[in-house]
Design an enzyme around this catalytic site. Structure first.
Site, PDB file in Angstrom:
ATOM      1  N   GLU A  60       0.798  -1.239   0.064  1.00 51.23           N
ATOM      2  CA  GLU A  60      -0.134  -0.028   0.005  1.00 51.23           C
ATOM      3  C   GLU A  60       0.855   1.378   0.043  1.00 51.23           C
ATOM      4  O   GLU A  60       0.591   2.102  -0.689  1.00 51.23           O
ATOM      5  CB  GLU A  60      -0.997  -0.098   1.205  1.00 51.23           C
ATOM      6  CG  GLU A  60      -2.106  -0.870   1.242  1.00 51.23           C
ATOM      7  CD  GLU A  60      -1.796  -2.463   1.209  1.00 51.23           C
ATOM      8  OE1 GLU A  60      -2.591  -3.388   1.061  1.00 51.23           O
ATOM      9  OE2 GLU A  60      -0.750  -2.696   1.665  1.00 51.23           O
ATOM     10  N   HIS A 129     -10.726  -5.703   9.764  1.00 50.95           N
ATOM     11  CA  HIS A 129     -11.205  -5.516   8.153  1.00 50.95           C
ATOM     12  C   HIS A 129     -12.597  -4.792   8.438  1.00 50.95           C
ATOM     13  O   HIS A 129     -13.051  -4.785   7.632  1.00 50.95           O
ATOM     14  CB  HIS A 129     -11.274  -6.708   7.610  1.00 50.95           C
ATOM     15  CG  HIS A 129     -10.021  -7.401   7.292  1.00 50.95           C
ATOM     16  ND1 HIS A 129      -9.348  -8.084   8.356  1.00 50.95           N
ATOM     17  CD2 HIS A 129      -9.033  -7.664   6.004  1.00 50.95           C
ATOM     18  CE1 HIS A 129      -8.203  -8.424   7.755  1.00 50.95           C
ATOM     19  NE2 HIS A 129      -8.131  -8.345   6.408  1.00 50.95           N
TER      20      HIS A 129
END
Length: 323
Positions: A60, A129
């Protein structure tokens, strides 16, 4: 107007940008051959090719860093991070580079970068998540933070995001992708910093964004059956924030409840409550209330997950206690 899903509304905006601006390209994990974790970019690789739709490694910080570099060089990249949870791995690039380059260069360097990410809970994805971290990014000067609640919002706000010379954090609630709503076929642009009064009322203002807006709207429908007329305000963007719309609504109803999936301690609702307290205190007939997620990591178990999220019944209970 045709009814399409939240997912398709985002697809329409992306497809329009790719077709009409050669500077635009997309990059992210699994957005090409796989079509994206939420099927938003399905078919784009075949339609636009590898130069415009780029699969990236699972890194990322590298993805966002490359996007920043491309934006500074004159392109208009859209970076997709699979979820807002994974954006933490790129937070140095987002906060210390994307957000600050314009200021630190004395307005010589702009970063027209759109960073899309999915956030929120309700899909049993576990504590790592299922987070709502939009308040983290709204805290940072130099970033614009967008949280569309409807398909109409999603298309219009994403179109406007590509018009910005500054980085935009575009947060899509995972539970909204299949939701349908009326969306024009033609392109249109919704301004940042302009909230929407989705339902007019006179007794209490319910304030939400993203998925929380729908909880507020459903709660308003329930309250109507009990004779309580609730106004529902869809914030649309958190930074810039439409403080004028918030204050105007509260001055009309004299009561406010702020709804968010996020934890209450340090959450964005506290900022909204402070604005109301500071600028509309004399108009309040009751303390500003917040309806937020439980102060725990999100449980995996479905029943526990719902217990940890704000529910319409919680909003209705708070509204009745105020009115």
């Amino acid at each position: 107007m045709p009814e399409i899903t939240y997912r398709e509304a985002i697809r329409q905006a992306l497809r329009y940008q790719l077709r009409h601006d050669e500077r635009v390209f997309l990059m992210g994990e699994d957005i090409g051959a796989y079509g994206g974790s939420y099927a938003v970019t399905r078919g784009f690789l075949d339609e636009f090719g590898e130069k415009r739709v780029k699969d990236t490694p699972i890194a990322e910080s590298v993805i966002v860093g490359a996007g920043i570099g491309a934006a500074v060089a004159g392109l208009k990249p859209m970076v997709e991070l699979m979820t807002i949870n994974f954006s933490l791995l790129a937070i140095d690039q987002i906060v210390n580079n994307a957000a600050k380059l314009r200021y630190m260069s004395n307005n010589q360097v702009h970063v027209p970068l759109v960073i899309r990410m999915a956030g929120g809970a309700g899909s049993q994805l576990g504590a790592q998540h299922s987070q709502s971290l939009e308040s983290w990014y709204a805290h940072i000067p130099g970033l614009q933070v967008v949280a569309p609640a409807t398909p109409y919002d999603a298309k219009g706000l994403l179109m406007s995001a590509f018009e910005s010379d500054d980085p935009v954090i575009f947060i899509e609630h995972t539970a909204l992708y299949p939701m349908k709503g009326e969306v024009p076929d033609d392109p249109y642009y919704l301004p940042f910093g302009k909230a929407d009064i989705a339902r007019a009322g006179k007794d209490v203002t319910l304030i939400g964004h993203g998925g929380s807006f729908h909880q507020a709207f459903r709660a308003a429908t329930q309250l109507e059956a009990d004779g309580i007329d609730a106004e529902v305000l869809n914030l649309r963007t958190l930074r810039p924030l439409d403080t004028e719309a918030i204050l105007a609504s509260v001055r009309k109803t004299n009561r406010a409840i702020i709804i968010e999936d996020d934890w209450q301690f340090g959450g964005f609702g506290g900022e909204v409550a402070a604005i109301i307290q500071e600028h509309a205190f004399d108009d309040l007939d009751a303390p500003v209330m917040r309806c937020s997620g439980a102060d725990v990591p999100m449980p995996y178990n479905g029943a526990l997950e719902q217990a940890a999220l704000p529910q319409e019944a919680d909003i209705v209970r708070l509204a009745k206690s105020m009115v």
